[in-house]
Design an enzyme around this catalytic site. Structure first.
Site, mmCIF file in Angstrom:
data_model
loop_
_atom_site.group_PDB
_atom_site.id
_atom_site.type_symbol
_atom_site.label_atom_id
_atom_site.label_comp_id
_atom_site.label_asym_id
_atom_site.label_seq_id
_atom_site.Cartn_x
_atom_site.Cartn_y
_atom_site.Cartn_z
ATOM 1 N N GLU A 83 0.700 -1.227 -0.020
ATOM 2 C CA GLU A 83 0.005 -0.163 -0.098
ATOM 3 C C GLU A 83 0.844 1.129 0.129
ATOM 4 O O GLU A 83 0.709 2.387 -0.725
ATOM 5 C CB GLU A 83 -0.859 -0.078 1.336
ATOM 6 C CG GLU A 83 -1.654 1.389 0.983
ATOM 7 C CD GLU A 83 -3.022 1.156 2.079
ATOM 8 O OE1 GLU A 83 -3.878 2.178 2.243
ATOM 9 O OE2 GLU A 83 -3.255 -0.007 2.777
ATOM 10 N N THR A 84 1.914 1.259 0.795
ATOM 11 C CA THR A 84 2.822 2.511 0.630
ATOM 12 C C THR A 84 3.357 2.557 -0.809
ATOM 13 O O THR A 84 3.398 3.914 -1.149
ATOM 14 C CB THR A 84 4.121 2.122 1.639
ATOM 15 O OG1 THR A 84 3.667 2.014 2.987
ATOM 16 C CG2 THR A 84 5.006 3.315 1.637
#
Length: 162
Positions: A83-84
């Site tokens: 997700e980062t």
């Protein structure tokens, strides 16, 4: 939401630049990161960007200390890395004055890792004006696939002053 982007936890200008440089963010993309740099979670987990663009991005993360009690890389750490990376690629796509927030993460874990560094490769599947979708493949040092994630981000306008 404004507190998340412009709260007192922000970094000073010099510390902000040092944080971005230390985590591999190219100087021309520093404007995509508001005063919080790469973010506390990415810093704590040791995430470092090696390539960063909207269509293709790569980041690394150490297995230690991001392990579960069994001594292998925590499944949640895979998701945080995915997700980062996808959210950062989506923010680069969004352009100045906009940012991305994850609205869906789906991950399947194929194998475990107990040591070393993992690499996440992010590929855009859809780059729209309000939504992006990226596939993120996490591999070990031998190039073996550890997990596959799909991340959907909503693109938002940055609040005034943030």
């Amino acid at each position: 939401m404004a507190g998340v982007l412009s709260g007192s936890a922000g970094l000073g200008p010099e510390e902000h630049t040092r944080d971005l440089v230390a985590h591999g963010v190219p100087a021309e993309l520093h404007g995509s990161f508001p005063g919080h740099g790469v973010g506390g979670l990415a810093r704590a987990m040791g995430i470092r960007f090696t390539e960063l663009g909207p269509e293709h991005a790569v980041a690394t993360m150490p297995v230690e200390p991001n392990t579960q009690p069994a001594g292998i890389l925590h499944g949640g750490a895979h998701c945080v890395l995915a997700e980062t990376l996808a959210s950062t690629a989506a923010t680069v796509h969004a352009g100045p004055g906009r940012y991305a927030v994850g609205v869906d993460v789906n991950a399947t874990h194929q194998r475990s890792a107990a040591r070393g560094t993992v690499t996440a490769t992010c590929t855009a599947l859809h780059l729209g004006s309000t939504l992006t979708v990226h596939e993120v493949v996490v591999t070990d040092e031998q190039g073996r696939r550890l997990s596959t994630a799909r991340v959907t981000n909503l693109l938002r306008d940055r609040p005034a002053g943030a």
